[in-house]
Design a protein around this motif. Structure first.
Motif, mmCIF file in Angstrom:
data_model
loop_
_atom_site.group_PDB
_atom_site.id
_atom_site.type_symbol
_atom_site.label_atom_id
_atom_site.label_comp_id
_atom_site.label_asym_id
_atom_site.label_seq_id
_atom_site.Cartn_x
_atom_site.Cartn_y
_atom_site.Cartn_z
ATOM 1 N N PRO A 1 -19.865 -34.838 20.761
ATOM 2 C CA PRO A 1 -20.708 -33.956 19.925
ATOM 3 C C PRO A 1 -21.787 -33.243 20.734
ATOM 4 O O PRO A 1 -22.179 -32.125 20.406
ATOM 5 N N GLN B 1 -20.919 -29.643 22.335
ATOM 6 C CA GLN B 1 -20.916 -28.431 21.518
ATOM 7 C C GLN B 1 -19.792 -27.484 21.925
ATOM 8 O O GLN B 1 -20.021 -26.334 22.308
ATOM 9 N N ILE C 1 -20.994 -26.856 12.865
ATOM 10 C CA ILE C 1 -20.609 -28.012 13.694
ATOM 11 C C ILE C 1 -21.767 -28.407 14.600
ATOM 12 O O ILE C 1 -22.088 -29.589 14.760
ATOM 13 N N LYS C 2 -22.409 -27.400 15.188
ATOM 14 C CA LYS C 2 -23.536 -27.687 16.087
ATOM 15 C C LYS C 2 -24.635 -28.446 15.354
ATOM 16 O O LYS C 2 -25.203 -29.421 15.854
ATOM 17 N N LYS D 1 -24.451 -30.356 12.869
ATOM 18 C CA LYS D 1 -24.100 -31.693 12.372
ATOM 19 C C LYS D 1 -23.793 -32.660 13.505
ATOM 20 O O LYS D 1 -23.128 -33.669 13.283
ATOM 21 N N ARG D 2 -24.242 -32.362 14.709
ATOM 22 C CA ARG D 2 -23.810 -33.223 15.802
ATOM 23 C C ARG D 2 -24.375 -34.637 15.673
ATOM 24 O O ARG D 2 -23.765 -35.601 16.112
ATOM 25 N N LEU E 1 -21.960 -36.404 13.429
ATOM 26 C CA LEU E 1 -20.687 -36.642 14.107
ATOM 27 C C LEU E 1 -20.732 -37.894 14.986
ATOM 28 O O LEU E 1 -19.723 -38.529 15.233
ATOM 29 N N LEU F 1 -16.031 -33.790 10.165
ATOM 30 C CA LEU F 1 -16.423 -32.568 9.448
ATOM 31 C C LEU F 1 -15.132 -31.879 9.027
ATOM 32 O O LEU F 1 -14.133 -31.888 9.767
ATOM 33 N N ASP G 1 -12.910 -28.532 7.614
ATOM 34 C CA ASP G 1 -12.857 -27.053 7.627
ATOM 35 C C ASP G 1 -12.658 -26.547 6.201
ATOM 36 O O ASP G 1 -11.625 -26.777 5.585
ATOM 37 N N PHE H 1 -17.421 -26.929 7.635
ATOM 38 C CA PHE H 1 -17.568 -25.758 8.517
ATOM 39 C C PHE H 1 -16.421 -24.808 8.199
ATOM 40 O O PHE H 1 -15.558 -25.118 7.367
ATOM 41 N N VAL I 1 -13.035 -31.776 12.533
ATOM 42 C CA VAL I 1 -13.545 -32.104 13.865
ATOM 43 C C VAL I 1 -14.241 -33.460 13.767
ATOM 44 O O VAL I 1 -14.784 -33.838 12.714
#
Lengths: 224, 389
Positions: free
Chosen positions: B125, B128, B135-136, B138-139, B142, B149, B151, B185, B198
């Motif tokens: 995570p 990036q 996504i970034k 929620k690191r 993750l 996560l 889609d 995402f 992801v």
């Protein structure tokens, strides 16, 4: 009077070899400016073939055919097209373009020539239709006209370019007596006004009186 | 004869003849319209295929990418050793590297319990790897154990995840392994994967117990800013084992696209469909022009007797072909825009109607009609003025 059509010793035949079918034999005839010549004769006598050769629609190889001072024997397509453009044609069927109005049909003759504007062309065509008595039918399509009216439109189409020669093939064949005589009367009157020579092929004896001269063709030979 | 008379008069006559018989005109337009829609749809699907194939690599955040030479595309990767990627760190221009793990796995629909395959991306995570804000952001989530996560652009068969998340129902199974969905995402589906999730590299190993962190599917390399990528690529490829490909960003996109175009014969199928559409249209337009000439042969012969030349009628036929092309293309294009929207809403795949596509297809249709014109003009010889008497 100048000579517009001068045909000498014209021979023409269809087919070749053993199947050769002679149609015209040693035909000699000349037509002068303003003259109205009727050519009669039975079917198959070669009248129509003669007309297509003089009109530059069919290629002949023997003899001499001078039309408007152009030799048509063994001529190129260009020469024939040039001659055709100076001739008015009237067909047995009216052969009008059925998608065009009377006015547009007559204008088609003028669109071949340069120099005139759309308005001039339409005015000229309208005047011509007026002259054949169809001034109130300018925007009618062929489907909406009677047989006699259509043939008068086609006379207007043939004459509007002020040709020196008019070639007509059985123009009255599909018309009743009255409209047939009306059509040729108009044709004669307009031709005399402008000095146009007319060669008219017919076997309609009802219209012989309009002719200056009647020529009879039989089996490809002109009878005296 | 001047230019206006040369082109305008035959075109005007062509137009007048066309509009004279409305029924026939409509039939003719339908023929062209049919070909038009066929070509639009085939090319639309093809572009959609390529666009969707590139949707995942498009968002990858890196300068150079390592893949096994036997990997035909990202969705069917062949593993290679992580150490291969680490060796590139020896190059002074390389700033950081990170492995990407890829796998297809069944995802259980939370509502219906039906399983359906989607694509799982696993990576550190902190690295990036995706240029996707969601996504970034929620690191942190993750990094938690057994979280993924999801889609949101995935096909609806996976379930309506957003309302489920809002209702607190976020637990499902991927590859029969229980995970919690911690966020959404948007990436986009492709022909290979109906959906995407992801997760972290560690979670990835939990979902795929047979995999180990030493065997990676893709290596993402970032260079120090300002270094010439092409040059580094050349230097690295001479040092790497020959079984790995090293791609720039653009090459990776192209590689994914070419897989669908060539290796999977789908690109060919759509190309073939396009050609068939044009051939059908060609035959239709040829038939229309041909019968048009036959029907008008006496009129043409009359005009020839009056002194019109052969070229006039050739121009008339091509003008007719041109009018049919334009009259068929306009409704065809408008209908296709509608069909594109319909397809987008049904397939959840991008089907963009670009201006360049419109222009390209117009020229296709125009060429089609022109060729039909070339085939039809030989029939003009039937109009012989000597037969008129």
């Amino acid at each position: 009077m100048s000579m517009l059509i001068d045909v000498r010793n014209l021979d023409f035949s269809f087919g070749s070899g053993e199947l050769t079918l002679p149609v015209l034999k040693n035909v000699t005839i000349s037509i002068h400016q303003g003259e109205i010549v009727l050519m009669t004769g039975p079917s198959g006598s070669g009248k129509t073939t003669f007309l297509t050769i003089v009109g530059g629609l069919r290629q002949a190889f023997n003899g001499s055919v001078k039309v408007l001072d152009q030799q048509l024997i063994n001529s190129t397509e260009q020469v024939k097209v040039k001659v055709r453009q100076q001739i008015g044609f009237i067909f047995q069927q009216h052969n009008l373009l059925k998608s065009l109005t009377a006015l547009q049909n007559v204008s088609m003759t003028l669109e071949m020539y340069n120099g005139s504007s759309e308005r001039e062309r339409l005015n000229q065509a309208a005047a011509m239709l007026e002259a054949v008595g169809l001034g109130d039918r300018l925007n009618y399509k062929p489907d909406q006209l009677s047989g006699g009216q259509r043939q008068r439109v086609s006379i207007a189409r043939a004459l509007v370019g002020q040709p020196k020669i008019v070639l007509a093939d059985e123009p009255t064949a599909s018309l009743d007596k009255q409209s047939g005589q009306e059509a040729v009367r108009i044709l004669k009157q307009l031709a005399k006004e402008s000095g146009t020579a007319i060669l008219l092929v017919t076997h309609d004896y009802r219209i012989l009186e309009i002719a200056d001269r009647v020529v009879e063709l039989e089996d490809g030979v002109i009878k005296d | 004869m001047n230019l206006i008379a040369w082109g305008y008069f035959p075109a005007r006559l062509a137009w007048r003849q066309l509009i004279f018989d409305r029924t026939k005109l409509i039939a003719a337009i339908c023929g062209v319209l049919f070909a038009c829609i066929l070509v639009f749809m085939q090319l639309g699907f093809k572009d959609s295929l390529y666009a969707s194939a590139a949707s995942a690599p498009l968002k990858l955040n890196g300068d150079l990418f390592l893949m096994h030479k036997q990997s035909e595309a990202m969705w069917r990767p062949v593993n290679f050793k992580r150490s291969e990627l680490m060796r590139t760190l020896g190059h002074p221009a390389v700033a950081e590297v990170s492995p990407l793990y890829l796998g297809l796995a069944p995802f259980k629909n939370i509502e219906t319990q039906v399983k359906r395959t989607l694509m799982v991306y696993g990576f550190d995570p902190e690295a990036q790897l995706f240029n996707v804000e969601a996504i970034k952001n929620k690191r942190g989530e993750l990094r938690l154990k057994d979280t993924v996560l999801f889609d949101e652009s995935s096909r609806p068969e996976f379930g309506h995840i957003r309302p489920l998340l809002e209702a607190g129902k976020n637990v499902t199974e991927i590859n029969d392994y229980k995970v919690a969905i911690r966020g959404l995402f948007q990436l986009g589906v492709s022909f290979a994967a109906d959906g995407n999730v992801v997760t972290s590299d560690l979670n990835f190993m939990r979902i795929f117990p047979n995999r180990n962190a030493g065997d990676i599917d893709m290596g993402v390399i970032r260079l120090h800013p300002g270094t010439p990528i092409k040059q580094v690529q050349a230097e690295l490829s001479s040092q790497l084992n020959e079984f790995v490909n090293i791609f720039t960003y653009d090459e990776l996109l192209e590689y994914e696209k070419l897989y669908w175009a060539n290796t999977a014969p789908i690109g060919f199928i759509f190309g073939f469909g396009t050609v068939m559409g044009l051939v059908v249209g060609l035959v239709i337009v040829y038939q229309i022009l041909f019968t048009d000439i036959v029907n008008h042969r006496y009129e043409f012969a009359t005009l020839k007797a009056m002194g019109y030349q052969h070229g006039y009628f050739i121009r008339l036929v091509f003008a007719t072909a041109f009018f049919l092309a334009v009259l068929g293309f306009i409704p065809g294009c408008i209908l296709s825009i509608g069909l594109y929207h319909l397809a987008e809403s049904q397939m959840f795949m991008p089907m963009p109607m670009t201006f360049s596509k419109v222009i390209t297809i117009f020229f296709f249709i125009l060429s089609m009609c022109t060729i039909a014109g070339f085939l039809a003009i030989h029939k003009l010889k039937a109009a012989n003025p000597a037969d008129m008497f």
